[in-house]
Enzyme design. Structure first.
Site, mmCIF file in Angstrom:
data_model
loop_
_atom_site.group_PDB
_atom_site.id
_atom_site.type_symbol
_atom_site.label_atom_id
_atom_site.label_comp_id
_atom_site.label_asym_id
_atom_site.label_seq_id
_atom_site.Cartn_x
_atom_site.Cartn_y
_atom_site.Cartn_z
ATOM 1 N N ASP A 83 15.320 -21.924 -10.991
ATOM 2 C CA ASP A 83 16.361 -21.545 -11.908
ATOM 3 C C ASP A 83 17.480 -22.162 -11.680
ATOM 4 O O ASP A 83 17.758 -22.820 -10.373
ATOM 5 C CB ASP A 83 16.452 -19.971 -11.897
ATOM 6 C CG ASP A 83 16.588 -19.371 -10.255
ATOM 7 O OD1 ASP A 83 16.057 -20.168 -9.638
ATOM 8 O OD2 ASP A 83 17.527 -18.605 -10.266
ATOM 9 N N GLU A 141 15.323 -17.207 -8.633
ATOM 10 C CA GLU A 141 15.850 -17.078 -7.181
ATOM 11 C C GLU A 141 17.520 -16.757 -6.944
ATOM 12 O O GLU A 141 17.687 -15.716 -6.101
ATOM 13 C CB GLU A 141 15.516 -18.385 -6.313
ATOM 14 C CG GLU A 141 15.989 -18.168 -4.913
ATOM 15 C CD GLU A 141 17.320 -18.374 -4.777
ATOM 16 O OE1 GLU A 141 17.887 -17.635 -3.640
ATOM 17 O OE2 GLU A 141 17.911 -19.171 -5.014
ATOM 18 N N GLU A 142 18.125 -16.913 -7.957
ATOM 19 C CA GLU A 142 19.505 -16.743 -8.115
ATOM 20 C C GLU A 142 19.879 -15.433 -8.268
ATOM 21 O O GLU A 142 21.229 -15.256 -8.112
ATOM 22 C CB GLU A 142 20.329 -17.861 -8.775
ATOM 23 C CG GLU A 142 20.107 -19.277 -8.360
ATOM 24 C CD GLU A 142 20.756 -19.764 -7.301
ATOM 25 O OE1 GLU A 142 21.499 -18.982 -6.618
ATOM 26 O OE2 GLU A 142 20.797 -20.981 -6.527
ATOM 27 N N HIS A 366 26.354 -24.859 -5.203
ATOM 28 C CA HIS A 366 26.911 -23.889 -6.099
ATOM 29 C C HIS A 366 28.356 -24.469 -6.276
ATOM 30 O O HIS A 366 29.071 -23.932 -7.084
ATOM 31 C CB HIS A 366 27.168 -22.728 -5.506
ATOM 32 C CG HIS A 366 25.763 -22.042 -5.291
ATOM 33 N ND1 HIS A 366 25.640 -20.494 -5.536
ATOM 34 C CD2 HIS A 366 24.633 -22.376 -5.063
ATOM 35 C CE1 HIS A 366 24.380 -20.238 -5.251
ATOM 36 N NE2 HIS A 366 23.959 -21.435 -5.012
#
Length: 396
Positions: A83, A141-142, A366
């Site tokens: 993702d 996962e996020e 990020h």
């Protein structure tokens, strides 16, 4: 053992080109957590083209491929996440995100490409394999509750003896591999506090219950959870990361919203911090005649690596990049849902160095300009394969 599947004297240039092509396609077409429909379909298509696998879709946006050996033995799972993040990319690559506001800013495009590369190297080795390798292409996962827990519930670890994961790390230089024994990543809990006061004119604050002033006290007092209410030897982070309220310079608003995160390793410290946070919020709002709403979301469990698996992965890493390029990764307060797998079977999570300041690759994960050196893809493939070789029996 007469040869190694992992250490390829002449790394096939076509495989490196394919790894880069996979990665760039995925980077160009990012999808958010639980929305990875194109990504999963793309992965499945490539797996079917490789052949020799049993392929399933345990959830709508995940893919699992099984390479079942010709002889009985252990089962090893290898995991990649797929993702992207809700970040607008600021890189100017030809393959920069084509989706406004969505970006692969954490390397998951690389993780997926690495695991596809491992499959392509090993798919033809089924006859020599004792046991099974299970390739998990994981969604979400996020975003808690995360795709890992969903896949565990769907049975993807049934019959699995070990699991290994990798993460491309921009904070590590290209050519290094980071391993961690025991605790590696914290439990990342999130919370939202809504302070409900009574608005009014900014010139007559005594006729209002000011949620901003009350919220400021909450921010200040929450710092006592880590600094005064927790043993200094226990690792705990309490951070307020968002404070929003009001719409005008002369209007006291009705509400203020605070958001933040609590991160820890110890289950009791985690529980105590949650209780202390609620007690502080309740006490301050009661003292000033306000009300509150608290939404506390438990995130993932801490990532705690199995010592035996980590030692084997470290041995593989030393063989690949040399002793001087294998470093010990200290515990950090980031989080990862790989921990959901580790609750079921022994597992280890390895960092692959992918930073390169000489190429301007130095932005953190990020960040809207995050990227990684694509030469690290080959390292990731070879480490996975070499570790698999150490854990499973092969006929050569």
């Amino acid at each position: 053992m007469t040869r190694s599947l992992a250490i390829v004297e002449n790394w096939p240039p076509e495989l490196q080109e394919q790894l880069v092509a996979w990665r760039r396609h995925l980077h160009l077409n990012p999808e958010l957590s639980f929305e990875e429909h194109h990504t999963a379909a793309y992965v499945e298509k490539n797996l079917r083209e490789i052949g020799g696998l049993e392929i399933s879709r345990p959830t709508p946006t995940s893919v699992v491929a099984r390479l079942i050996g010709g002889k009985p033995g252990k089962t090893l799972a290898l995991r990649a996440d797929m993702d992207a993040l809700p970040i607008h990319e600021e890189n100017e690559f030809e393959f920069a995100s084509a989706v406004p506001g969505v970006m692969h800013a954490c390397g998951h495009d690389g993780h997926t490409s690495i695991l596809l590369g491992v499959v392509s190297l090993l798919a033809g080795q089924r006859g020599q394999l004792h046991g099974e390798i299970r390739f998990i292409f994981q969604h979400a996962e996020e975003l808690p509750p995360g795709g890992a827990a969903e896949l565990v519930a769907a049975g993807v670890l049934d019959g699995v003896d070990y699991i290994v994961g990798e993460h491309l790390a921009s904070q590590l230089p290209l050519g290094q591999i980071g391993v961690a024994y025991g605790e590696m990543m914290a439990s990342p809990d999130n919370f939202t506090i809504v302070v409900k006061g009574y608005g009014g004119h900014g010139g007559f604050p005594h006729k209002s219950v000011d949620p901003i002033a009350i919220g400021a006290q909450i921010v200040s007092n929450l710092q006592h959870i880590a600094s005064r209410n927790t043993n200094p030897l226990d690792r705990l982070v309490v951070s307020i990361t968002q404070f929003t309220s009001g719409s005008s310079h002369n209007v006291i608003p009705d509400t203020a919203t605070l958001k933040g995160t609590v991160r820890s390793f110890d289950p009791q410290v985690r529980k105590d911090a949650q209780q202390q946070l609620r007690r502080i919020v309740e006490g301050i709002t009661n003292a000033h005649g306000a009300e509150y709403e608290l939404d506390y979301l438990l995130g993932y469990d801490p990532v705690v690596n199995d010592h035996t698996l980590t030692r084997l992965a470290e041995e593989a890493a030393v063989e690949l990049v040399g002793r001087d390029n294998v470093v010990q990764t200290p515990p950090g307060m980031s989080g990862e849902d790989f921990s959901a797998y580790q609750q079921r079977v022994p597992g280890t999570f390895i960092n692959i160095g992918a930073g390169n300041p000489d190429k301007g690759i130095l932005y953190p994960h990020h960040h809207p300009r995050f990227t990684f050196d694509e030469a690290a893809l080959a390292t990731g493939v070879q480490l996975f394969v070499r570790t698999a070789e150490k854990l499973l029996e092969w006929d050569y």
